[in-house]
Write a protein that holds these residues in place. Structure first.
Motif: not given
Length: 313
Positions: A148-152, A265-279
């Motif tokens: 989980f990461l936050v975009r501001t 403005p609220g904070r935007q919460i995302s879920i992330a993973w490494r680019s190009g990596r198969t989950l």
């Protein structure tokens, strides 16, 4: 030595004839004979005595020894195939998740409760920190598979990561019950109140920037990294706090929550993973389940009246 040789050896030994072994394997009889002949060439010895006629073939002593080891290998391959099927469907494996305090308390319990019910064989580990750079570093190094990461607000996708926006978490005012009329509170209405805040992080910096843009220059009498401590100080009458909604406890009757008017403005919460990596299948299932739970959290909660101050997908 070919894996097909061992399958043919096991089938002929179990069925007693090349014809029945062929039916079991779905081959022609000549194909089974060729497999056994290839096996005998590969190991340099006979594996069957062939009496001819309707009588069943019999394993030679060498063939019996080879079959014992061969069946062990077949069983291990079958077990591996079963393990891979379970992994492919997300029922086994290991999943490490990066998270931060408010997500750990407000989002993850719902997600993990359902995830563990659907995927009980997956070993789940959580790595929590409220330092954004540490969450990104853990993800980049492979110490977490998803995080989980936050975009501001303004920045685009993180470099090196793929992500899915889950929800926008609004900032609300936390005060003592009755301190302000129910409903939205303007920034000017609490401009003279002592402020309690979090230690500087991306969310707190976004919070303070929004307050300044609205004409309130915040000055803090106390800061804490613990959301519960911030609320406790509000309850004690030390001041008021502006925090993301997910950092609060809306059901606590000892505090009152108010939307801000105008909102910041609220904070935007995302879920992330490494680019190009198969989950892994487990991680992919976790992402989908987290998305579904976030949609539920975005629905207005009738237990408390926050007007427009609800998380939005």
């Amino acid at each position: 030595l070919d894996f097909r040789h061992l399958l043919a050896l096991d089938a002929v030994a179990s069925e007693g004839t090349f014809a029945r072994a062929a039916d079991r394997l779905g081959y022609t009889q000549s194909a089974v004979s060729q497999q056994i002949a290839a096996l005998e060439r590969a190991v340099g010895d006979k594996v069957f005595d062939r009496p001819g006629g309707p009588r069943a073939v019999e394993l030679t002593p060498f063939g019996a020894e080879l079959l014992r080891g061969g069946r062990d290998l077949l069983a291990r391959v079958e077990a591996l195939a079963d393990d891979l099927d379970r992994f492919r469907t997300g029922h086994t494996g290991r999943l490490t998740i990066g998270t931060f305090q408010s997500v750990s308390s407000a989002v993850l319990p719902m997600v993990l409760g359902r995830f563990r019910a659907a995927h009980p064989g997956v070993e789940v580990h959580l790595l929590e920190t409220d330092v954004d750079a540490e969450l990104e570093e853990h993800l980049e190094r492979g110490q977490t598979e998803v995080s989980f990461l936050v975009r501001t607000g303004a920045e685009a996708e993180w470099s090196g990561f793929e992500s899915r926006l889950l929800l926008t978490d609004p900032f609300v005012l936390i005060a003592r019950p009755g301190q302000f009329p129910a409903g939205p509170v303007s920034l000017g209405a609490f401009a003279g109140e002592p402020l309690i805040g979090q230690q500087p992080n991306s969310c707190q910096l976004l919070n303070e920037a929004g307050l300044r843009a609205g004409g309130l220059d915040p000055s803090y009498v106390f800061r804490s990294n613990d959301n519960g401590t911030v609320a406790a100080m509000v309850r004690a009458g030390m001041g008021v706090a502006v925090m993301p909604l997910l950092c609060t406890e809306p059901e606590d009757p000892r505090t009152a929550l108010h939307p801000l008017n105008p909102p910041i403005p609220g904070r935007q919460i995302s879920i992330a993973w490494r680019s190009g990596r198969t989950l892994s299948p487990a991680a992919a299932a976790f992402v989908e389940l987290t998305t579904a739970v976030s949609l539920e959290l975005s629905e207005p909660d009738e237990r408390f009246d926050l007007g427009a101050a609800t998380v939005t997908a």
